[in-house]
Design an enzyme around this catalytic site. Structure first.
Site, PDB file in Angstrom:
ATOM      1  N   LYS B  97       0.884  -1.172   0.000  1.00  0.00           N
ATOM      2  CA  LYS B  97       0.000   0.000   0.000  1.00  0.00           C
ATOM      3  C   LYS B  97       0.918   1.218   0.000  1.00  0.00           C
ATOM      4  CE  LYS B  97      -3.171   2.746   2.710  1.00  0.00           C
ATOM      5  NZ  LYS B  97      -3.926   2.915   3.969  1.00  0.00           N
ATOM      6  N   GLY B 158      -8.807   9.555   8.719  1.00  0.00           N
ATOM      7  CA  GLY B 158      -9.244   9.744  10.096  1.00  0.00           C
ATOM      8  C   GLY B 158     -10.281  10.827  10.288  1.00  0.00           C
ATOM      9  N   ALA B 185      -9.671   5.544   3.128  1.00  0.00           N
ATOM     10  CA  ALA B 185      -9.579   6.726   3.996  1.00  0.00           C
ATOM     11  C   ALA B 185     -10.801   7.629   3.918  1.00  0.00           C
ATOM     12  CB  ALA B 185      -8.340   7.560   3.708  1.00  0.00           C
ATOM     13  N   GLY B 186     -11.182   8.132   5.097  1.00  0.00           N
ATOM     14  CA  GLY B 186     -12.237   9.135   5.197  1.00  0.00           C
ATOM     15  C   GLY B 186     -13.600   8.613   5.583  1.00  0.00           C
ATOM     16  N   ASN B 207      -9.916   2.153   8.977  1.00  0.00           N
ATOM     17  CA  ASN B 207      -9.231   1.832  10.230  1.00  0.00           C
ATOM     18  C   ASN B 207      -9.868   2.574  11.397  1.00  0.00           C
ATOM     19  OD1 ASN B 207      -5.707   1.419  11.106  1.00  0.00           O
ATOM     20  ND2 ASN B 207      -7.443   1.496  12.456  1.00  0.00           N
ATOM     21  N   THR B 208      -9.729   3.907  11.377  1.00  0.00           N
ATOM     22  CA  THR B 208     -10.124   4.703  12.535  1.00  0.00           C
ATOM     23  C   THR B 208     -11.597   4.522  12.900  1.00  0.00           C
ATOM     24  OG1 THR B 208      -8.481   6.328  11.816  1.00  0.00           O
ATOM     25  CG2 THR B 208     -10.004   7.018  13.533  1.00  0.00           C
TER      26      THR B 208
END
Lengths: 65, 258
Positions: B97, B158, B185-186, B207-208
């Site tokens: 990645k 995040g 992401a996001g 993830n977050t």
């Protein structure tokens, strides 16, 4: 000899990368190494001779997104 | 089934491994989400026999999933390329990645350094998953560089903002129908995942939103369901929005009371 290992100056007796890892107790088979911004693959550590002032990075798996 | 660089994966839910309250919760969340790909990173190991990296790695190995190493934190093509090479030596995978950050506040990828790094890594046999903005021209350049998967953000890492520019995401899907597209992401909520999957995206990476949820394990399960719902809805063929009402009940045979 003086080396920079993971950003910290170290004075060591080791002359090869494999001996350096043992001397500083970097234990475990899951390590990746680079010297002066070049990869040193696991199988190359035994014969990889270090010189004074070398910058060594020792990385390991870590959490990441 | 989704195939990425020739490997079949059983889930369209890619999960990051950072910021969980505990290793056990990370493990439980990965199982609840039925993920098949976990992202991992590389960081400086501690001297003195602490083996912190190996303990984490053992946890990941026990889950029996594909591992996608990242180059998180790199701000230049040079650093990202070296990190990728170290990751390949350690994890024994050509997958990477590729993250090359261009702005420290937004964590926006640097498109120029990203393409440079992608070209060199692809030429060296890597199978690159580029973390990118939703820019069409950047996507074209990355494909020319040899990437066979694209991973546009939908909002800053995040931020939990969800898809800020669905039009751009739709454009990428329309231009590259045969390229696996993964929103990376996001995403903040399960409904965000459903939205991008309804646009025809192949998978999401987050993830977050899971790790920092009140109950990460339940949130992983919620995202799994949301991703599957969006995918099935996309495949089923959705109606386009209209400006006027259309009666759903047939008018034929309606009684006339007059």
């Amino acid at each position: 000899m003086k080396l920079i290992v993971n950003g910290e100056e170290q004075t060591v007796r080791a002359e090869t990368l494999i001996d350096l890892l043992a001397e500083l107790e970097f234990e475990g088979e899951w390590l990746a190494t680079a010297v002066n911004n070049d990869l040193v693959a696991a199988e190359e550590r035994v014969g990889f001779r270090l010189t004074d002032g070398d910058r060594i990075e020792v990385l390991a798996p870590m959490q990441g997104g | 089934m989704l195939s990425l660089y020739g490997k079949d994966v059983t889930s369209r839910f890619l999960l990051g491994t950072a910021q969980y309250p505990s290793p056990q919760i990370l493990s439980d969340a990965a199982k609840a989400g039925e993920v098949d790909i976990l992202t991992v990173s590389l960081r400086r190991e501690s001297a003195g026999g602490q083996q912190s990296g190996q303990k984490f790695w053992s946890l990941i190995q026990d889950l029996g999933v594909h591992v996608l190493p990242n180059t998180a934190g790199c701000h230049s093509a040079r650093d990202a390329i070296l990190t990728a090479k170290m990751a390949r030596d350690l994890f024994k995978t050509n997958w990477i990645k590729l993250e090359v950050i261009g702005n420290s506040d937004t964590l926006q990828p640097d498109p120029f350094q990203l393409v440079e790094a992608a070209a060199e890594l692809c030429a060296d046999g890597f199978e690159v998953f580029p973390y990118m903005t939703d820019d069409l021209v950047l996507a074209e350049r990355l494909l020319e560089a040899g990437c066979q998967v694209l991973m546009p953000w939908c909002a800053p890492i995040g931020s939990a903002a969800g898809p800020l520019n669905p039009t751009a995401l739709r454009t990428l899907r329309g231009y590259f129908p045969g390229i696996p597209l993964i929103v990376d992401a996001g995403l903040g909520r399960p409904s965000h995942a459903t939205t991008v999957m309804e646009l025809g995206y192949d998978a999401v990476l987050l993830n977050t939103a899971v790790a920092k949820a009140g109950d990460p394990v339940s949130m992983a399960r919620a995202f799994r369901n949301a991703i599957e719902a969006g995918r099935e809805g996309y495949l089923a063929g959705m109606l386009e929005p209209r400006d006027f009402a259309t009666p759903s009940t047939p008018l034929i045979g309606q009684a006339v009371f007059s």
